[in-house]
Design an enzyme around this catalytic site. Structure first.
Site, PDB file in Angstrom:
ATOM      1  N   SER A  74       0.778  -1.178  -0.108  1.00 23.56           N
ATOM      2  CA  SER A  74      -0.071  -0.011   0.065  1.00 23.56           C
ATOM      3  C   SER A  74       0.900   1.219  -0.028  1.00 23.56           C
ATOM      4  O   SER A  74       0.198   2.346  -0.043  1.00 23.56           O
ATOM      5  CB  SER A  74      -0.920   0.206   1.060  1.00 23.56           C
ATOM      6  OG  SER A  74      -2.160  -0.878   0.842  1.00 23.56           O
TER       7      SER A  74
ATOM      8  N   LYS B 232       0.064   3.540  -2.826  1.00 23.07           N
ATOM      9  CA  LYS B 232      -0.995   4.827  -2.613  1.00 23.07           C
ATOM     10  C   LYS B 232      -0.191   6.090  -2.804  1.00 23.07           C
ATOM     11  O   LYS B 232      -0.951   7.051  -3.043  1.00 23.07           O
ATOM     12  CB  LYS B 232      -1.950   4.436  -1.537  1.00 23.07           C
ATOM     13  CG  LYS B 232      -2.684   3.243  -1.769  1.00 23.07           C
ATOM     14  CD  LYS B 232      -3.475   3.281  -0.375  1.00 23.07           C
ATOM     15  CE  LYS B 232      -4.619   1.997  -0.459  1.00 23.07           C
ATOM     16  NZ  LYS B 232      -3.957   0.654  -0.566  1.00 23.07           N
TER      17      LYS B 232
ATOM     18  N   SER C 187      -6.163   3.154   4.326  1.00 22.54           N
ATOM     19  CA  SER C 187      -5.565   2.529   3.097  1.00 22.54           C
ATOM     20  C   SER C 187      -6.718   1.818   2.404  1.00 22.54           C
ATOM     21  O   SER C 187      -6.406   0.697   1.862  1.00 22.54           O
ATOM     22  CB  SER C 187      -4.503   1.611   3.889  1.00 22.54           C
ATOM     23  OG  SER C 187      -3.840   1.074   2.799  1.00 22.54           O
TER      24      SER C 187
END
Length: 416
Positions: free
Chosen positions: A117, A120, A174
């Site tokens: 993640s 991102k 997230s």
């Protein structure tokens, strides 16, 4: 006569040629030898179900030296005389100054790894400036096409949310469906695929040559990689944006209730413990998949100095990812301000260097032969080399013609 002409041509071709070099490191203290192994702590035996690490693309020597030759190593690189960094479980990491761009130390900074993640952050760097935070977006069924059991905010199909709320869902919780929404908006007519393409184009612009996104959320995808160095380039852009900094330090946010379908509102919390437990924390991003293991990006400020840490491939024991990041930040803050083993290149720097490089000799010779001007910026011995190539071609043509001329005249007399 022909011998003298050929000798002159050869002497011209032997002139020295200037070769452009890769982006150099900023002046700083000398780095230790690049074959020093990274300090690591023992980790528990891996679970039998852990997927194998994917095979990275072939290494490119030029890309591995981005930011300085000392960074082209699989091992540890720290300033001369610096204390040994703390042992961590991460397979690669880097500590850098957000303001000066100096790299303070690293372990395998250009080694390929899967991002989870923390990817991102690339989505935020590429798309956040394009979107109006007050715009209201409607969530589609395709936006909720995420891996079952993966992290999500709780957005619902048909729900209408402000773009700012979606960003906070992405960075605090997230949310993988939030990443799909934002990539779709940022991708314009091409939707989510256009958003991913924008991420890859922006990574290239930053000089993040080990980075390739396949999913906007960081959920594993075939051929998806990044590096500790690339993450530092991406994080530097993010933390330069005041809107991102505000989002990254937001502790909680209220997700509004929806009328169609009817759902209640709820609160989300920031999952990055650094902002609550580390003095001077600026925020960051956590990440985890079975394939990538734990990944982390965090930044903090101390005595007017802002540092960022990136780490990939870590295990959560004996210390969690953010705790390993905090230990490396402490180590970085203890170094002198002029300590450096390399630097973070500026956005667009590598593209500008490539476009300013002299053209191939054949192309330059054709320009000279045709009477076209040389490209701007072709200096030093370059023009002389080009002229030499064109001149030698002309000399060789004269030699051949002079050799053939008598034969043609004799043949003409025999025909007569």
């Amino acid at each position: 006569m022909r011998v003298r002409l050929l000798a002159a041509a050869a002497s011209i071709l032997l002139l020295p040629v200037a070769v452009p070099t890769a982006a150099a490191a900023a002046p700083g203290r000398t780095a230790v030898a690049p074959d020093v192994p990274c300090p690591r702590v023992a980790v528990p035996a891996p679970a039998p179900s852990r997927p194998p690490r994917p095979t990275p693309p072939p290494a490119v020597a030029e890309d591995r030296a981005v930011g300085g030759a000392a960074l082209a190593t699989e091992g540890l690189v720290v300033p001369s005389g610096a204390p040994r960094p703390p042992g961590v479980t991460a397979t690669s990491w880097l500590v850098a100054d957000l303001d000066t761009g100096q790299v303070l130390g690293a372990c395998g900074p250009h080694e390929h790894a899967t991002p989870a993640s923390v990817q991102k952050l690339l989505l935020a760097a590429a798309v956040l400036p394009r979107l109006d935070p007050e715009q209201v977006v409607t969530v589609t069924r395709e936006d909720l096409d995420i891996e079952p059991g993966s992290s999500a905010v709780g957005l619902v199909v048909g729900g209408r949310y402000r773009v700012e709320t979606v960003w906070l869902g992405l960075l605090l919780q997230s949310g993988n469906e939030a990443a799909n929404v934002l990539a779709r908006l940022g991708g314009g007519a091409d939707g989510r695929a256009g958003g991913v393409r924008a991420m890859n184009e922006f990574a290239r612009h930053l000089g993040a040559r080990q980075t390739h996104a396949v999913t906007p959320s960081g959920l594993d995808g075939r051929g998806q990689f990044t590096s500790a160095y690339d993450l530092a380039l991406i994080a530097r852009v993010c933390f330069a944006d005041p809107t991102f900094r505000r989002y990254a330090l937001t502790g909680t946010h209220q997700i509004p209730a929806q009328s169609r379908p009817r759902t209640k509102g709820f609160q989300i919390q920031n999952e990055n413990p650094l902002i609550r437990r580390y003095p001077g924390a600026l925020g960051g991003k956590t990440g985890f998949t079975d394939l990538a293991r734990h990944t982390y990006v965090g930044a903090a400020e101390r005595n007017g100095r802002r540092l960022v840490v990136t780490l990939l491939g870590a295990e959560s024991r004996p210390a969690r990812g953010w705790e390993q990041g905090a230990a490396l930040l402490d180590w970085g803050f203890a170094l002198p301000r002029d300590a450096a083993v390399g630097r973070l290149v500026e956005p667009g720097e590598l593209d500008a260097a490539a476009s300013a490089a002299p053209p191939a000799a054949g192309d330059a010779a054709r320009r000279v032969a045709a009477g076209d001007p040389l490209p701007e910026g072709l200096t030093g011995p370059g023009p002389l080399i080009v002229a030499a190539v064109a001149g030698v071609a002309g000399l060789l043509t004269l030699v051949v013609r002079s050799a053939r001329s008598p034969r043609r005249r004799r043949r003409g007399r025999r025909r007569a």
